[in-house]
Structure formats: structure tokens, C-alpha cells
Design an enzyme around this catalytic site. Structure first.
Site, PDB file in Angstrom:
ATOM      1  N   GLU A   1     -33.714 -44.587 -71.373  1.00 20.41           N
ATOM      2  CA  GLU A   1     -34.836 -45.277 -70.722  1.00 20.41           C
ATOM      3  C   GLU A   1     -36.187 -44.903 -71.322  1.00 20.41           C
ATOM      4  O   GLU A   1     -37.122 -45.700 -71.300  1.00 20.41           O
ATOM      5  CB  GLU A   1     -34.873 -44.927 -69.219  1.00 20.41           C
ATOM      6  N   ASN A   2     -36.305 -43.675 -71.814  1.00 25.47           N
ATOM      7  CA  ASN A   2     -37.603 -43.232 -72.312  1.00 25.47           C
ATOM      8  C   ASN A   2     -37.865 -43.670 -73.747  1.00 25.47           C
ATOM      9  O   ASN A   2     -38.794 -43.183 -74.376  1.00 25.47           O
ATOM     10  CB  ASN A   2     -37.733 -41.709 -72.179  1.00 25.47           C
TER      11      ASN A   2
END
Lengths: 240, 229
Positions: free
Chosen positions: B55-56
Site C-alpha cells: 500500500e505504501n
């Protein structure tokens, strides 16, 4: 044009009491530790800024960065997706004591709300959180047979971010996954200050490689050897 | 009455992760949730290489670097240091979640407190105490073509995790397509649990007794077999 600022102290000096401040980073990755600590220095020297609303993915770790801001008593409210960390004591203690407000936002919704704020889109619909307690009280609409939650843009008075290279026009590049929320926050704040590892003359960053165009950035301050939150935490550092 | 949860024959977490990994195709774009699901990456069948999303803002990251060689700007969503594989890419958070919600991921694999027979998932908090934290869980359940859960079949105190209706706060509604448990592989289809595989050493009645909603079949139930790991 020259957006260079001489020091981290000068860079954050205009942030007033009660401001909403976006702070870049995901955990320690891409977190502008030196700008945060400059803000804490200012608070300790002058008593301000305080009553801040801070927008970040997390809510600080250990006794540095955002956790140290919370410990110092500068933060009234956190808007974040994941207020836990390896050492979440600063936020947890104040939250359980009712001394800090929390607006919990799913991570993708947080990113898109910030993007929308920067893009002039006041609201949008997302499938995220439909049917959950985080959608309570929100407008629901059906599109093509599926339900979506209306979410509003998120804007800030200031953004403080960390980048890799910055030029005098405010164009920025990032370091690896340190990019995360930083480019979005640059867009969504009235005033954006970036700490960069190196300031270069205009023209030195290939326009093909610019990630944040300078139009979104107001000030660039050089921090040549930025500290990494993760290393400070492992070393047990407390910023006070 | 004490439920016989067949602790004696259950798969280990590694074995559950191994079984889920067999269903990830070569070149699939995959997000593995923080914690237990991360283990799935270890068990890709030879010759297959999924591209993992975090996600990052990384596509195609690999295993952790040796201790002392971490780059703390190169981490996954669990904030653990990772490495890059050839063909990796970085991107900001809005693009990352566009990949998630926009239907670009092939598979997302998550843990669960409870999964309901209609595909509802509860995996982010168990009550109203403490500090709530949701992260990307509510986003990840929307958009991937398949959303798998890997989990023990029952809780530590023997209560069903596959239930009629979730009693814990929901992460998403009707979002789970398949569940890999310590005892079975179960699809969620038309609002029902449909058993695909179960451990040979147990009967369907025993599996049903450990499950909080009716189990169905729509064809033969295969034997759930995994290697010793």
C-alpha cells in the site's frame, strides 16, 4: 524564482495556533523529522503553535517526530488511518485519557481525500467502508448496482513533507517508498514546505523525473543528512 | 458440550499459507495483508512469480534484506524493510489505492476474525475498547478480482470463525470469495459456504460442527493435502 528557505526554523515559523498541518510519511519512511522537530523547538521557545490538527497516516512512534509533538501537548486532533506503531504510547495515553481527538480514516480514503483536496474535488464516492461503522452518517449512493460512500476532500493550512532533491522552483523528487503521502499533501495545503536532502539549481532535475511540480511547493529547505525515524527509535532517542 | 475442533489434525499457519499460495498464478498482481498473510510469499510454486504490491507505494518488492542493510525508505505496509526485484516501481499513495480499488490487483489475501457466509469480513477490531486502527484493510477488500482469507478454522477458545453473521465490526460487506482454513478450503458463492477441500482425516459432520453456518457442496470435495513444512 527562488523558493529556498535558509533554515528549518524559518521554514515552519509561520504555522500558527489551531492550524491544520499535513505531515508526510508512512511510519518513518518519508517523514520530515527535522521539520517536525523545528516545530517542537518553536513551541518550546514561544508556546506555539498548539491546538494543531495533524494529518498523517499514523500517530507517531516512540518519543520523536509526531509522537514528540503529541507528548509536548501541541496536538488537539489526529486524522489518520493507523494510530498504532511499535511504541504508540504517546498517542495511546492521550487518547485513552480523552486529551486528543481521533478521526480514523481508511488509508486509501485518506489518500484520496487529500488528493481531492489538492485537485479541487469537494467530494467523491468510494466502495471503501460501505456497510461499516466508518461509513455511519455518510451519504450512500448506488452506481451500477453497487453501493458507495461519499467522502469529502481534505485540505490543510500547511504541509510539511520530505523529499530527496528540490530545485529553486520547488520541483521535487523522492527517495523510494518515502514518496507515499508526500506528493498528495504538497497539493492539498495552502502552504507547503519541503525538506530535501539537496537543493539544486533549476534545470538540474530532468523535467521527466519531477514527481511534484514546483507549483505545489512554497518553500524548500535543505537538510543534507536527514535522520531516519526508524533508526532513532531503535536507538531509543527521545526528542524533548 | 465441548466442540471437538480437531486440533490434532489441523494445518499449521505455514501450511495454510502454502495452500493459498498454490492458487496464485504466475505474473499475478497480489497484495498480502500485514502479518500472517505475508507468509504466502514464501510458498510460491516453482516457476511462478507473482508481483507483490504494498500500500505504501511499491510494486514487485522482495524479501527482507540482511540485518544491518535495511533502507528505511524501502519498507512494506507492515513497516518492515524489504528489497526490490527487477521491474519494481514506486508510486504515491493515491496511485497505490487506485490499483486496489480500481480492480487492477488479481488477488488480495487477508486475515480474519470472522467471515460470514455472505462474504462479509470482520478483521480490524473486536470491540470498542482501546485505540481503533484500520489502515488499508477496508480498501483492500474492494477491487481485487479475488479476495482470499487465510485463517484458523476456529478461535483459540474453540468458537467458529466462519459464521452466519459477523458479530465483530465489519471491514467490508460481501467481499470475500474464498477462505483457506486450518481444516478446509471453502468458497463463498451465492451467499453460502461451499466446501472445495477438507482434511481427509475428518468427516463433513466434524467440519460442520466447527462452522457457524451451513456448509454446502456442489460437487466432489477434494482432499486438502499439504507438505510437511
Amino acid at each position: 524564482m527562488d523558493k529556498t528557505v535558509g533554515s528549518t526554523a524559518d521554514a515552519v515559523s509561520a504555522i500558527p495556533d489551531g492550524a491544520t498541518v499535513m505531515i508526510g510519511g508512512f511510519g518513518g519512511s518519508g517523514a520530515p523529522i527535522e521539520l517536525i522537530h523545528a516545530l517542537i523547538d518553536q513551541y518550546q521557545a514561544t508556546g506555539g503553535p498548539k491546538n494543531l490538527t495533524v494529518i498523517n497516516n499514523n500517530a507517531g512512534n516512540g518519543r520523536i517526530g509526531i509522537a514528540a509533538m503529541i507528548d509536548a501537548g501541541m496536538v488537539r486532533k489526529m486524522i489518520c488511518s493507523f494510530p498504532r506503531s511499535s511504541d504508540p504510547r504517546a498517542f495511546t495515553d492521550r487518547y485513552l485519557a480523552g486529551e486528543i481527538e481521533l478521526e480514523l480514516v481508511p488509508q486509501g480514503t485518506l489518500a484520496e481525500r487529500i488528493r481531492a483536496g489538492g485537485a479541487g474535488i469537494p467530494a467523491f464516492y468510494t466502495p471503501t467502508a460501505y456497510g461499516t461503522e466508518l461509513a455511519e452518517g455518510k451519504v450512500i449512493a448506488e452506481f451500477d448496482g453497487r453501493h458507495y460512500v461519499q467522502e469529502r476532500w481534505l485540505k490543510a493550512d500547511f504541509a510539511i513533507v520530505k523529499a530527496q532533491l528540490g530545485d529553486t522552483y520547488g520541483n521535487l523528487t523522492y527517495n523510494k517508498a518515502g514518496r507515499n503521502f508526500n506528493p498528495l499533501m504538497c497539493m492539498a495545503a495552502a502552504v507547503t514546505i519541503a525538506q530535501v536532502s539537496r537543493i539544486v539549481p533549476a534545470g538540474d532535475i530532468d523535467p521527466e523525473h519531477v514527481i511534484t511540480p514546483g507549483i505545489f511547493v512554497n518553500g524548500v529547505v535543505e537538510v543534507a543528512h536527514p535522520q531516519q525515524e526508524e533508526e532513532l527509535i531503535r536507538a531509543g532517542v527521545a526528542y524533548a | 458440550m465441548t466442540l471437538d475442533t480437531r486440533e490434532d489434525i489441523k494445518l499449521s499457519n505455514a501450511q495454510i499459507a502454502w495452500r493459498a499460495a498454490q492458487d496464485i498464478e504466475d505474473d499475478a498482481y497480489v497484495n498480502l495483508g500485514i502479518g500472517f498473510p505475508e507468509m504466502v510469499a514464501r510458498f510460491q510454486p516453482p516457476g511462478r512469480q507473482a508481483i507483490f504490491h504494498t500500500e505504501n507505494g511499491i510494486l514487485n518488492f522482495g524479501e527482507a534484506p540482511p540485518a544491518g542493510e535495511e533502507d528505511w525508505d524501502l519498507i512494506n505496509a507492515g513497516k518492515k524493510a524489504v528489497t526490490l526485484k527487477p521491474g519494481a516501481a514506486f508510486f504515491h499513495h493515491a496511485d497505490s489505492f487506485a490499483m486496489v480499488r480500481g480492480g487492477h490487483l488479481d488477488v488480495a489475501i487477508l486475515g480474519a476474525y470472522q467471515v460470514a457466509q455472505n462474504g462479509d469480513l470482520a478483521n480490524w477490531r473486536v470491540g470498542s475498547k482501546g485505540v481503533p486502527a484500520v489502515g488499508g484493510a477496508m480498501d483492500l477488500v474492494h477491487g481485487a478480482k479475488q479476495v482470499f482469507v487465510i485463517t484458523e478454522h476456529v478461535t483459540k477458545d474453540g468458537k467458529p470463525k466462519l459464521v452466519d453473521t459477523c458479530t465483530f465490526p465489519l471491514t467490508g460487506v460481501g467481499c470475500i470469495t474464498r477462505v483457506y482454513t486450518s481444516h478446509a478450503v471453502i468458497d463463498i458463492k451465492g451467499g453460502r459456504f461451499v466446501v472445495r477441500e477438507k482434511l481427509a482425516a475428518m468427516t463433513m459432520d466434524e467440519l460442520q460442527a466447527m462452522t457457524g453456518a451451513p456448509l454446502h457442496t456442489d460437487g466432489p470435495v477434494a482432499e486438502l493435502t499439504v507438505p510437511t513444512l
